[in-house]
Design an enzyme around this catalytic site. Structure first.
Site, PDB file in Angstrom:
ATOM      1  N   LYS A  69      -7.644  25.369 -55.539  1.00  0.00           N
ATOM      2  CA  LYS A  69      -6.661  24.944 -56.537  1.00  0.00           C
ATOM      3  C   LYS A  69      -5.230  25.377 -56.201  1.00  0.00           C
ATOM      4  O   LYS A  69      -4.291  24.642 -56.464  1.00  0.00           O
ATOM      5  CB  LYS A  69      -7.051  25.475 -57.920  1.00  0.00           C
ATOM      6  CG  LYS A  69      -8.263  24.768 -58.523  1.00  0.00           C
ATOM      7  CD  LYS A  69      -8.535  25.318 -59.915  1.00  0.00           C
ATOM      8  CE  LYS A  69      -9.554  24.480 -60.664  1.00  0.00           C
ATOM      9  NZ  LYS A  69      -9.610  24.845 -62.081  1.00  0.00           N
ATOM     10  N   ASP A 105      -6.209  21.416 -66.857  1.00  0.00           N
ATOM     11  CA  ASP A 105      -7.035  22.370 -67.617  1.00  0.00           C
ATOM     12  C   ASP A 105      -6.434  22.679 -68.991  1.00  0.00           C
ATOM     13  O   ASP A 105      -7.157  22.777 -69.982  1.00  0.00           O
ATOM     14  CB  ASP A 105      -7.200  23.681 -66.834  1.00  0.00           C
ATOM     15  CG  ASP A 105      -8.149  23.519 -65.659  1.00  0.00           C
ATOM     16  OD1 ASP A 105      -9.026  22.633 -65.708  1.00  0.00           O
ATOM     17  OD2 ASP A 105      -8.008  24.282 -64.680  1.00  0.00           O
TER      18      ASP A 105
END
Ligand code: ATR
Length: 276
Positions: A69, A105
């Protein structure tokens, strides 16, 4: 290249456990769209060439997961403010020869809690957040953006919590892990972002006796769906939000970017995702 079937997928290492192909596969079928979504194992040393290779092959984009990520954000030509603030990307779009990075997210967290707890959630009250890892960063960003007045942050390793609080400013303050229960009274939301409560892991042990009766308990762990923390919260009458919804909602912006339809989360999807 544009007449090809739109292709997307997820890069991670390891990747076999990923439920994202099931999620996007469900939506492709539901909306009757042509497209494919595949899980691909990509070891760290190959990540950059794998990502650029997919872009060069005409793929629409990918999700990226652990451990890529941060690398995905670093490789991006363009990144959204939220990806930069969270310091990680989970959703990549290849467009006009550029790598565009986003982090969905926080979006997933906010959309899900609004969907499940909406009017029940009192945003004028502080929140207590347990944990200071990657998931915590997204939750903190989402809650500050939602206008909460105060975030109480407790992490086993206090220095990590202090570093996060330092980045996000004065609305975030740190509690000792051993004193986390002191953050319970008056909180309108209590979120577990640690891995405690996951299958085969110890439970999060937080005394909820002094919780505000209108507080919401949210676990981002979703294996099992009802963690010991959520069970204890339900026992003292709190509204609970499980971790599956955040996972489902975080997938929506990527699906829209690659396949052109903003998909919805519904009970059928939850059932499909929970099936063995
Ligand atoms: P993620 O990106 O999913 O948030 P992470 O960065 O590994 O994952 O963070 C995991 C979180 O769970 C951290 O807050 C971690 O606390 P530390 O910073 O002290 O490591 C927390 N955690 C993991 N195991 C724990 C345990 N046994 N007790 C308390 N906290 C724990």
């Amino acid at each position: 290249m544009n007449d090809q079937i739109p292709r997307a997928g997820i890069l991670g290492w390891p990747i076999s456990h990923s439920k994202s192909p099931r999620l996007h596969g469900f939506w492709l079928k539901k909306y009757g769209l042509l497209g494919s979504y595949e899980a691909m194992a990509s070891p760290p040393e190959d990540f950059e060439s794998d990502l650029r290779g997919l872009a060069a092959s005409g793929w629409r984009g990918v999700n990226v997961t652990i451990p890529h990520k941060e690398a995905a954000l670093a490789l991006a030509d363009r990144a959204t403010d939220r990806a930069r603030a969270i310091g990680a990307a989970n959703t990549i779009l290849f467009r006009d020869g550029l790598i565009h990075a986003d982090n969905t997210d926080a979006f997933g967290f906010s959309e899900n809690i609004e969907y499940i707890a909406g009017p029940h959630w009192n945003k004028t009250k502080p929140a207590l957040i347990l944990g200071a890892g990657g998931a915590s960063r997204a939750v903190i960003w989402a809650l500050l953006n939602a206008g909460l007045p105060e975030l109480r942050l407790a992490n086993r390793t206090r220095a990590r919590a202090e570093a996060l609080a330092g980045e996000f400013g004065e609305r975030v303050w740190v509690l000792d892990w051993s004193a986390a229960a002191a953050g319970v009274p008056g909180a309108g939301l209590i979120v577990n972002t640690t891995s405690l409560g996951m299958k085969d892991r110890p439970a999060l042990d937080l005394d909820l006796a002094a919780a505000d009766p209108t507080a919401i308990a949210h676990d981002i762990v979703y294996t099992p769906l009802e963690t010991p923390f959520l069970k204890a919260a339900a026992q003292v009458g709190l509204k609970t939000v499980d971790g599956l919804g955040m996972l489902l909602h975080q997938g929506r912006p990527g699906f829209e970017a690659w396949f052109g339809v903003m998909p919805e989360v519904d009970e059928d999807l939850r059932k499909v995702m929970l099936a063995p």
